[in-house]
Design a protein around this motif. Structure first.
Motif, mmCIF file in Angstrom:
data_model
loop_
_atom_site.group_PDB
_atom_site.id
_atom_site.type_symbol
_atom_site.label_atom_id
_atom_site.label_comp_id
_atom_site.label_asym_id
_atom_site.label_seq_id
_atom_site.Cartn_x
_atom_site.Cartn_y
_atom_site.Cartn_z
ATOM 1 N N MET A 6 0.835 -1.202 0.000
ATOM 2 C CA MET A 6 0.000 0.000 0.000
ATOM 3 C C MET A 6 0.872 1.255 0.000
ATOM 4 S SD MET A 6 -3.024 1.181 -0.138
ATOM 5 C CE MET A 6 -4.216 0.001 0.398
ATOM 6 N N GLN A 7 1.911 1.255 0.801
ATOM 7 C CA GLN A 7 2.819 2.407 0.845
ATOM 8 C C GLN A 7 3.507 2.618 -0.499
ATOM 9 O OE1 GLN A 7 5.189 1.379 4.270
ATOM 10 N NE2 GLN A 7 3.994 2.719 5.602
ATOM 11 N N GLU A 8 3.916 1.533 -1.139
ATOM 12 C CA GLU A 8 4.553 1.640 -2.446
ATOM 13 C C GLU A 8 3.576 2.184 -3.478
ATOM 14 O OE1 GLU A 8 7.012 1.869 -5.509
ATOM 15 O OE2 GLU A 8 7.617 1.570 -3.442
ATOM 16 N N ARG A 9 2.346 1.733 -3.422
ATOM 17 C CA ARG A 9 1.314 2.232 -4.352
ATOM 18 C C ARG A 9 1.088 3.731 -4.143
ATOM 19 N NH1 ARG A 9 -0.531 3.001 -8.819
ATOM 20 N NH2 ARG A 9 -2.769 3.027 -9.110
ATOM 21 N N ILE A 10 1.051 4.159 -2.909
ATOM 22 C CA ILE A 10 0.884 5.592 -2.608
ATOM 23 C C ILE A 10 2.072 6.373 -3.146
ATOM 24 C CG2 ILE A 10 0.800 7.292 -0.729
ATOM 25 C CD1 ILE A 10 -0.850 5.159 0.838
ATOM 26 N N GLN A 11 3.278 5.839 -2.963
ATOM 27 C CA GLN A 11 4.476 6.503 -3.492
ATOM 28 C C GLN A 11 4.415 6.608 -5.015
ATOM 29 O OE1 GLN A 11 6.700 8.117 -2.037
ATOM 30 N NE2 GLN A 11 6.755 7.399 0.076
ATOM 31 N N GLN A 12 3.928 5.577 -5.668
ATOM 32 C CA GLN A 12 3.777 5.604 -7.125
ATOM 33 C C GLN A 12 2.795 6.692 -7.551
ATOM 34 O OE1 GLN A 12 2.542 1.627 -8.100
ATOM 35 N NE2 GLN A 12 4.625 0.799 -8.014
ATOM 36 N N LEU A 13 1.695 6.783 -6.833
ATOM 37 C CA LEU A 13 0.706 7.831 -7.141
ATOM 38 C C LEU A 13 1.307 9.216 -6.964
ATOM 39 C CD1 LEU A 13 -2.496 6.359 -5.471
ATOM 40 C CD2 LEU A 13 -2.121 6.725 -7.921
ATOM 41 N N ILE A 14 2.078 9.395 -5.916
ATOM 42 C CA ILE A 14 2.722 10.689 -5.670
ATOM 43 C C ILE A 14 3.681 11.018 -6.815
ATOM 44 C CG2 ILE A 14 4.375 11.897 -4.174
ATOM 45 C CD1 ILE A 14 2.956 10.474 -1.799
ATOM 46 N N ARG A 15 4.496 10.052 -7.214
ATOM 47 C CA ARG A 15 5.431 10.292 -8.322
ATOM 48 C C ARG A 15 4.693 10.638 -9.612
ATOM 49 N NH1 ARG A 15 8.181 6.141 -5.626
ATOM 50 N NH2 ARG A 15 7.250 4.504 -6.915
ATOM 51 N N LYS A 16 3.609 9.930 -9.874
ATOM 52 C CA LYS A 16 2.822 10.197 -11.082
ATOM 53 C C LYS A 16 2.250 11.611 -11.053
ATOM 54 C CE LYS A 16 -0.939 8.477 -13.890
ATOM 55 N NZ LYS A 16 -2.046 7.552 -13.993
ATOM 56 N N ARG A 17 1.707 12.006 -9.928
ATOM 57 C CA ARG A 17 1.143 13.363 -9.823
ATOM 58 C C ARG A 17 2.224 14.425 -9.971
ATOM 59 N NH1 ARG A 17 -2.251 10.432 -10.619
ATOM 60 N NH2 ARG A 17 -4.284 10.239 -9.710
ATOM 61 N N LYS A 18 3.400 14.175 -9.434
ATOM 62 C CA LYS A 18 4.504 15.132 -9.579
ATOM 63 C C LYS A 18 4.904 15.285 -11.044
ATOM 64 C CE LYS A 18 6.667 14.925 -5.052
ATOM 65 N NZ LYS A 18 7.902 14.588 -4.327
ATOM 66 N N GLN A 19 4.911 14.183 -11.785
ATOM 67 C CA GLN A 19 5.213 14.252 -13.217
ATOM 68 C C GLN A 19 4.151 15.063 -13.947
ATOM 69 O OE1 GLN A 19 5.400 10.096 -14.189
ATOM 70 N NE2 GLN A 19 7.587 9.949 -13.759
ATOM 71 N N GLU A 20 2.905 14.852 -13.578
ATOM 72 C CA GLU A 20 1.814 15.615 -14.194
ATOM 73 C C GLU A 20 1.962 17.101 -13.883
ATOM 74 O OE1 GLU A 20 -1.640 13.720 -12.574
ATOM 75 O OE2 GLU A 20 -1.413 11.954 -13.842
ATOM 76 N N ILE A 21 2.348 17.414 -12.670
ATOM 77 C CA ILE A 21 2.559 18.817 -12.278
ATOM 78 C C ILE A 21 3.672 19.427 -13.121
ATOM 79 C CG2 ILE A 21 3.423 20.302 -10.411
ATOM 80 C CD1 ILE A 21 1.785 18.519 -8.485
ATOM 81 N N GLU A 22 4.743 18.688 -13.329
ATOM 82 C CA GLU A 22 5.850 19.195 -14.149
ATOM 83 C C GLU A 22 5.385 19.515 -15.567
ATOM 84 O OE1 GLU A 22 8.918 20.187 -13.375
ATOM 85 O OE2 GLU A 22 8.284 19.826 -11.305
ATOM 86 N N ARG A 23 4.590 18.640 -16.140
ATOM 87 C CA ARG A 23 4.059 18.895 -17.497
ATOM 88 C C ARG A 23 3.166 20.140 -17.501
ATOM 89 N NH1 ARG A 23 3.787 13.153 -17.641
ATOM 90 N NH2 ARG A 23 1.613 13.185 -17.066
#
Length: 58
Positions: A6-23
Motif C-alpha cells: 500500500m505504501q509503495e502504491r501511494i508513493q507511485q501515485l505521488i510520483r505520477k502526480r509530480k510528473q503531471e505537475i511538471e508537465r
C-alpha cells in the motif's frame, strides 16, 4: 494488500502526480493564453493538495 504494498502504491501515485505537475508547469510557462494559464494553475494546486493528502496516509 500488505502495508508495504500500500505504501509503495501511494508513493507511485505521488510520483505520477509530480510528473503531471511538471508537465502542467511547462505548459503554463509556454502559454500566452490566459485561460489556459489559469486552468493549469488551478489543476496544479489541486494535484499538490492531493499529494499532501496521500502523504498523510504514509
Amino acid at each position: 494488500m500488505t502495508k508495504e504494498q500500500m505504501q509503495e502504491r501511494i508513493q507511485q501515485l505521488i510520483r505520477k502526480r509530480k510528473q503531471e505537475i511538471e508537465r502542467l508547469l511547462e505548459t503554463k510557462r509556454n502559454t500566452k493564453d490566459e485561460t489556459l494559464y489559469i486552468v493549469c494553475e488551478q489543476v496544479i494546486l489541486q494535484k499538490q493538495r492531493f499529494i499532501e493528502e496521500l502523504r498523510t496516509l504514509l
